[in-house]
Write a protein that holds these residues in place. Structure first.
Motif, short mmCIF file in Angstrom:
data_model
loop_
_atom_site.label_atom_id
_atom_site.label_comp_id
_atom_site.label_asym_id
_atom_site.label_seq_id
_atom_site.Cartn_x
_atom_site.Cartn_y
_atom_site.Cartn_z
N SER A 62 2.38 1.84 -3.42
CA SER A 62 1.50 2.35 -4.47
C SER A 62 1.13 3.81 -4.23
O SER A 62 0.76 4.52 -5.14
N GLU B 282 -4.05 4.14 -16.26
CA GLU B 282 -5.11 4.03 -15.27
C GLU B 282 -4.86 2.92 -14.23
O GLU B 282 -5.39 2.96 -13.12
N LEU B 283 -4.06 1.92 -14.62
CA LEU B 283 -3.86 0.74 -13.76
C LEU B 283 -3.56 1.04 -12.28
O LEU B 283 -4.22 0.48 -11.40
N PRO B 284 -2.58 1.92 -11.99
CA PRO B 284 -2.28 2.14 -10.57
C PRO B 284 -3.43 2.79 -9.81
O PRO B 284 -3.51 2.67 -8.59
N LEU C 225 -6.63 2.07 -10.12
CA LEU C 225 -7.78 1.19 -9.87
C LEU C 225 -7.82 0.69 -8.43
O LEU C 225 -8.87 0.31 -7.94
N MET C 226 -6.66 0.65 -7.78
CA MET C 226 -6.64 0.16 -6.41
C MET C 226 -6.86 1.27 -5.40
O MET C 226 -6.79 1.06 -4.20
N ARG D 115 0.83 -1.21 0.00
CA ARG D 115 0.00 0.00 0.00
C ARG D 115 0.87 1.26 0.00
O ARG D 115 0.65 2.19 -0.77
#
Ligand SMILES: Nc1ncnc2c1ncn2[C@@H]1O[C@H](COP(=O)(O)OP(=O)(O)O)[C@@H](O)[C@H]1O
Ligand SMILES: [Mg+2]
Lengths: 234, 385
Positions: A88, A111-113, A115-116, A85
């Motif tokens: 990121s 966008e990938l990073p 999404l979490m 966590r």
């Protein structure tokens, strides 16, 4: 105006790898500080442990001993989940081979990073669009990686690294696979991120021209940090 | 949703590989459904049997008959509705390859005992009134292009001679389990003819069909019937219609087991094929999973992406296979109609194949997924090396 706060404090770091029943020491007793807003070039011959050190700072790998304080937190003590966590939220990564997912468009890769994180689709789109505009690829957002040049792909990767607005950016030979012109674009972009947006950047390179974009340098040889200006050794 | 797009596009990354895998799943599901349809065709007689009917036969063997006088004695037992006698006639229509089942039955009672044989009132009346009349199944009529009023000659094998019949009625099954390819005629016609040609063979029934009021009484009534004829010249064996039908299938049970086994071997092979495909795909993408991990995607999501992909491949193949099964059952059923008059694809077989596919999909994704979440992050992020 001058920022003198330490953002990263590295203390007596050791790291070794196992090869069969043989233990190969890679980093030995590394200690140094990185100031907030710094643009540091980490130099040294191939196999000297640059990538290993960078991975430790970025929380991708764990040292055998020693500590890494980032903004007061010792990340070597964090458990897997917390470290993940933390990573990121605080660190953006740029790789030599871009590490883009070929079946996703530039927009989707960036966008990938996000999404979490707890963001609405609209907020995500705003973030991605902003990152795209910084790297100057807004008009290429629906292109797939293979439809882009190496330089463009690396700029997409840079957009992905900054989209979460991390305070630290690590780059492992970001120009290692680029031609001269593209390399300059990428390095200028990193300078801009450092100067305009105040990102702390740690860049591994063995290209002196690339290192010149940095504000300071550290030289690593056989896993040991050598103090002083890198130029002396080259 | 980006992750769903990722899942879908992954399938198209190696089009040929995906297509081949999907096709193998289809072929496997098709074979599974076909083989299981053959098995249920094997048991068609058993499934169609009614709990309200008992069969009384000679205790020694079905080839020996029972005196027709037993009928009145059986009727005296309480809890019984009707009793009809029947004989396996074994007649041949023109040539042997035209095989179909033909029986001489106590027609009126028979139709009361078998409400699942649907005949129109007019045809029923016409059939019962004509001594040489016969009642034939819809499928048989289609097979030989017969019409009401046609003359049909059967060459007797058990009862020698050429036997003439007139088609007076056509029956349909109340549902798909009913065999619509039987040929029924009046037992009286058989018996009267035998009285003239070979009197010693007359007044003999091959078996009795006994209707009971209450299925729970089956065992008691069976015992009662058999005790009636204990120590007589022809002792009886009474059992439920289901048990009677099963005794035919029991002889061929080994074949059924082999077919069942083969159908599961096919599933086993397909598991290996899909697992191999998934293994290759996941290995090729281990860098990408490391990237997801770096962005703090949980193991559940990575599992979901991989399992989702194997599920998608398997279920696409399974649905394609099931779609192909329908025409295949039709074609195979037509070819095998002589051996299997009832050849229906059962809904349960489709559900079973879907369920098995589901399990195969999960299992094939599970192993590579488990491996992919264990990869070392620093290692996984070294691309293009
Ligand atoms: N996962 C690993 N397992 C074993 N040895 C490794 C591993 N990663 C790196 N090394 C070794 O550690 C040393 C330093 O590697 P690295 O940090 O990649 O160097 P650099 O980036 O400076 O070229 C090399 O000798 C390399 O072979
Ligand atoms: Mg390196």
């Amino acid at each position: 105006m001058a920022k003198l706060e330490k953002i990263i404090e590295i203390e007596s770091l050791y790291k070794s790898f196992r090869k069969g029943n043989q233990i190969i020491p890679v980093l030995q007793n590394i200690s140094f500080d990185i100031m907030d807003g710094e643009f540091l070039a980490l130099m040294g011959p191939s196999g000297s442990g640059k990538s290993t050190l960078l991975n430790l700072i970025a929380g991708i790998d764990k040292p055998d001993s020693g500590s890494i304080f980032v903004q007061g937190i010792d990340i070597t003590n964090l458990d897997e989940r917390t470290l993940s966590r933390w990573r990121s939220e605080h660190v953006g990564f740029i790789f030599q081979f871009y590490n883009l997912i070929p079946v996703l468009t530039a927009f989707e890769n960036i966008e990938l990073p996000l999404l979490m994180m707890n963001l609405s689709a609209k907020d995500r789109k705003e973030h991605v669009d902003f990152a795209l505009s910084i790297v100057g690829l807004y008009d290429r957002k629906d292109h797939y990686p293979k439809q882009l040049s190496g330089g463009q792909q690396q700029r997409v990767a840079i957009a992905r690294a900054i989209v979460t607005d991390p305070s630290i950016i690590v780059a492992d030979e970001p120009t290692g696979d680029l031609d001269k012109k593209s390399a300059e674009d990428v390095l200028n972009l990193m300078s801009e991120l450092n100067q305009k947006f105040g990102k702390t950047i740690i860049m591994v390179t063995h290209d002196l021209r690339a290192a010149k974009y940095a504000k300071s340098m550290k030289y690593l040889d056989k896993g040991v940090l050598i103090n002083g200006s890198a130029e002396i050794f080259i | 949703m980006v992750l769903l797009k990722y899942l879908f596009r992954n399938i198209f990354r190696h089009k040929l590989r995906s297509i081949l895998t999907i096709l193998s799943v289809s072929v496997a599901v098709l074979s599974f459904c076909l083989l299981n349809t053959i098995i249920s065709a094997w048991y068609a007689g058993v499934s169609a049997s009614s709990a309200y009917r008992l069969i009384v036969r000679n205790a020694i063997s079905l080839v020996f008959s029972l005196p027709i006088s037993y009928k009145e004695k059986i009727k005296q037992i309480s809890g019984i509705t009707y009793v009809a006698q029947g004989n396996w006639f074994g007649g041949i229509y023109i040539e042997e390859k035209n095989f179909f089942a033909n029986f001489a039955v106590d027609s009126e009672t028979f139709l009361k005992l078998y409400p699942e044989f649907i005949v129109s009132e007019n045809e029923k009346k016409a059939f019962l009134m004509d001594r040489k009349g016969c009642l034939v199944g819809r499928k048989l009529v289609e097979r030989f292009n017969w019409k009401i009023g046609n003359n049909v000659v059967l060459r007797g094998t058990i009862f020698p001679g050429n036997w003439e019949f007139v088609i007076r009625g056509i029956y349909r099954g109340r549902d798909k389990s009913v065999d619509e390819s039987q040929f029924l005629f009046h037992w009286d016609y058989l018996n009267e003819t035998l009285k003239k040609t070979s009197p010693t063979r007359a007044d003999q029934a091959g078996y009795f069909i006994v209707g009971i009021k209450n299925p729970e009484d089956a065992a008691v009534i069976s015992r009662e019937i058999d005790s009636l004829f204990k120590n007589s010249l022809a002792e009886t064996l009474t059992e439920t219609e289901k048990a009677f039908q099963l005794s035919f299938v029991a002889m061929t049970e080994a074949i059924v087991i082999v077919i069942k086994l083969v159908s599961f071997v096919v599933i086993g092979i397909i598991f290996v094929v899909v697992a191999n495909t998934m293994n290759m795909s996941v290995r090729e993408r281990k860098n990408e999973y490391a990237l997801f991990k770096m962005f703090s995607y949980g193991n559940t999501i990575i599992f979901g992406i991989i399992l989702g992909e194997s599920m998608l491949i398997v279920l696409t193949g399974a649905i394609l296979g099931i779609i192909l099964t329908f025409p295949a059952v039709k074609v195979v059923g037509d070819i095998l109609s002589v051996y299997f008059p009832i050849f229906n694809l059962h809904r349960e077989v489709i559900y079973e194949s879907l369920f098995i596919s589901f399990i195969v999909g999960i299992l094939s994704g599970l192993i590579p997924a488990a491996r992919s979440i264990k990869i070392n992050l620093a290692e996984g992020l070294k691309w293009d090396l």
